[in-house]
Design an enzyme around this catalytic site. Structure first.
Site, short mmCIF file in Angstrom:
data_model
loop_
_atom_site.label_atom_id
_atom_site.label_comp_id
_atom_site.label_asym_id
_atom_site.label_seq_id
_atom_site.Cartn_x
_atom_site.Cartn_y
_atom_site.Cartn_z
N HIS A 240 -12.77 -0.62 -7.88
CA HIS A 240 -14.10 0.18 -8.00
C HIS A 240 -14.00 1.46 -7.65
O HIS A 240 -14.56 2.71 -7.62
CB HIS A 240 -15.20 -0.19 -7.00
CG HIS A 240 -15.29 -0.09 -5.71
ND1 HIS A 240 -16.41 -0.14 -4.98
CD2 HIS A 240 -13.92 0.16 -4.83
CE1 HIS A 240 -16.03 0.40 -3.59
NE2 HIS A 240 -14.56 0.37 -3.58
N ASP B 88 0.90 -1.01 -0.12
CA ASP B 88 -0.01 0.10 -0.07
C ASP B 88 0.68 1.26 -0.05
O ASP B 88 2.09 1.21 -0.07
CB ASP B 88 -1.06 0.10 1.11
CG ASP B 88 -2.18 0.82 0.99
OD1 ASP B 88 -2.26 2.03 0.62
OD2 ASP B 88 -3.27 0.12 1.21
C1 SAM Z 1 -10.97 1.39 -0.63
S1 SAM Z 1 -9.35 0.91 0.13
C2 SAM Z 1 -9.21 -0.78 0.27
C3 SAM Z 1 -8.22 -1.25 1.29
C4 SAM Z 1 -8.27 -2.84 1.61
N1 SAM Z 1 -8.09 -3.55 0.37
C5 SAM Z 1 -9.77 -3.33 2.10
O1 SAM Z 1 -10.58 -3.74 1.28
O2 SAM Z 1 -9.73 -3.29 3.35
C6 SAM Z 1 -8.28 1.24 -1.13
C7 SAM Z 1 -6.69 0.98 -0.58
O3 SAM Z 1 -5.92 1.45 -1.88
C8 SAM Z 1 -4.79 2.10 -1.42
N2 SAM Z 1 -4.13 2.91 -2.61
C9 SAM Z 1 -4.39 3.89 -3.37
N3 SAM Z 1 -3.67 4.41 -4.12
C10 SAM Z 1 -2.71 3.23 -4.04
C11 SAM Z 1 -1.64 3.18 -5.18
N4 SAM Z 1 -1.30 3.83 -5.77
N5 SAM Z 1 -0.67 2.15 -4.92
C12 SAM Z 1 -1.04 1.36 -3.76
N6 SAM Z 1 -2.13 1.48 -3.07
C13 SAM Z 1 -2.95 2.43 -3.30
C14 SAM Z 1 -5.20 2.90 -0.42
O4 SAM Z 1 -4.17 3.57 0.48
C15 SAM Z 1 -6.19 2.22 0.42
O5 SAM Z 1 -5.67 1.55 1.34
#
Ligand code: SAM
Length: 359
Positions: A264, A226
């Site tokens: 999504h 992440d």
């Molecule tokens: C909606 S959350 C989902 C978190 C986890 N997968 C869950 O469902 O509990 C989206 C996650 O994507 C991460 N994220 C956003 N942009 C990212 C990137 N460019 N590279 C890696 N992670 C990213 C965010 O920090 C966040 O933790």
């Protein structure tokens, strides 16, 4: 003729009621938030039996002048399914004071419940996430990528990285969701992980999902991948490691790549990039796969609450980020465009589905 008129007015009045009902929709959300802020579910739970209104009022942190309003708050929350009423008639058939018990939904709002969902309404109904809604129609007239951007001048993820309050609220909400989803997945879909030796949970947040999987499948080496503001400083376990990075650039190599409620958040172009990075990261193309947990619109016809939740989620994605919810055709198109061979959808996770995608 009279009957026609009556019919005409009945229709108009039903239409008028529909407008009132839909305009007032936010009252369900805000009453729920108020109940959570006042800790009503925990107070009733602690009482240990149906809680009389007077006891509830006496136990809440409210000003005495507000005592008379609690019945009305409880009335709407009973109607929306968060509490249920116990009316015990007395021996002389006089109506006894109303008492309240928790429902399945409010049990999930207890702070100490293993599957507590309390952080979800807390973040979704926080002003940081509500204020962009006031920019919704303005956003349709400008070039900004999201109403969130119009409100705050930056993307959601940039705001989360610079605002610890949002970062913590959001990560807690994701943790809540992952606790329940990981339990169901491990219980109902064990086979998903059979034969796998490594897994990267891309955008895995603070690692709830990966830790649960790693505990149940100790042979599996897991990486939680992440952004730095999410994973830096977090402590791994014997078979869980935290790695920071950007999924649009490169993803650590493994047998399987998990994307739980990631796709999504992004538009088709962005999803295509993520899927291509996933395909590159799959070490063994024969047994490897991408494991997606996300919404599939329209695959559970006939359940109006499921359908509505998916549509709400779709618009929430429009307002906060550049993403959207997808139907099976949309998903299939994305997988094919990213060079994957086949996929399998298993709708066993409530309003979300498990989607296994094979290279
Ligand atoms: C909606 S959350 C989902 C978190 C986890 N997968 C869950 O469902 O509990 C989206 C996650 O994507 C991460 N994220 C956003 N942009 C990212 C990137 N460019 N590279 C890696 N992670 C990213 C965010 O920090 C966040 O933790």
């Amino acid at each position: 003729m009279e009957f026609d008129n009556e019919d005409h007015y009945a229709k108009l009045l039903r239409a008028q009621t529909h407008i009132f009902d839909q305009t007032f929709g936010f009252i369900n959300s805000m009453s729920l938030k108020c109940a959570i802020d006042l800790c009503i579910p925990d107070v009733i739970h602690k009482y240990g039996q149906p809680m009389p209104l007077s006891q509830l009022i006496a136990s809440l942190p409210i000003h005495p002048s507000k005592a008379c309003f609690i019945f009305r708050l409880m009335q709407i929350l009973t109607h929306s399914g968060f509490f249920s009423q116990h009316n015990n008639a007395t021996e002389n058939y006089e109506q006894e004071e109303v008492s309240y018990v928790l429902t399945d939904a409010s049990k999930l709002l207890l702070k100490d419940h293993h599957f507590s969902m309390i952080s979800l309404p807390q973040v979704i109904l926080d002003p940081i996430l509500v204020n962009p809604w006031f920019q919704f129609s303005t956003w349709f007239t400008n070039e900004d990528p999201t109403p969130f951007h119009t409100q705050n001048g930056m993307a959601f993820w940039d705001y989360a990285s610079s605002e610890p309050k949002l970062n913590h609220l959001f990560n807690d909400a994701m943790t809540n969701d992952s606790r329940l989803i990981s339990s169901v997945l491990i219980e109902k879909c064990k086979g998903v992980f059979s034969g796998l030796e490594s897994l990267v949970d891309v955008g895995g947040g603070t690692g709830t999902m990966a830790k649960a999987i790693a505990k149940s499948f100790p042979q599996l080496k897991c990486i939680v991948f992440d952004l730095p503001h999410v994973v830096d400083g977090l402590q791994g376990t014997e078979n869980v490691e935290y790695v920071h990075g950007d999924m649009f650039e490169a993803i650590p190599s493994a047998d399987s790549i998990m994307l739980k409620t990631i796709m999504h958040n992004w538009n088709d172009e962005e999803c295509l990039k993520i899927l291509k990075r996933c395909k590159e990261a799959i070490a063994n193309k024969d047994k490897g796969k991408v494991i997606i947990i996300d919404v599939v619109i329209g695959n559970e016809k006939g359940d109006s609450e499921l359908d509505q939740t998916k549509l709400f989620y779709d618009i929430e994605m429009m307002v906060l980020v550049t993403g959207k919810e997808r139907n099976e055709k949309d998903w299939a198109k994305l997988f094919l465009s990213a060079g994957f061979n086949s996929y399998k959808i298993t709708p066993v996770l409530g309003f979300k589905s498990l989607i296994e995608v094979y290279p």
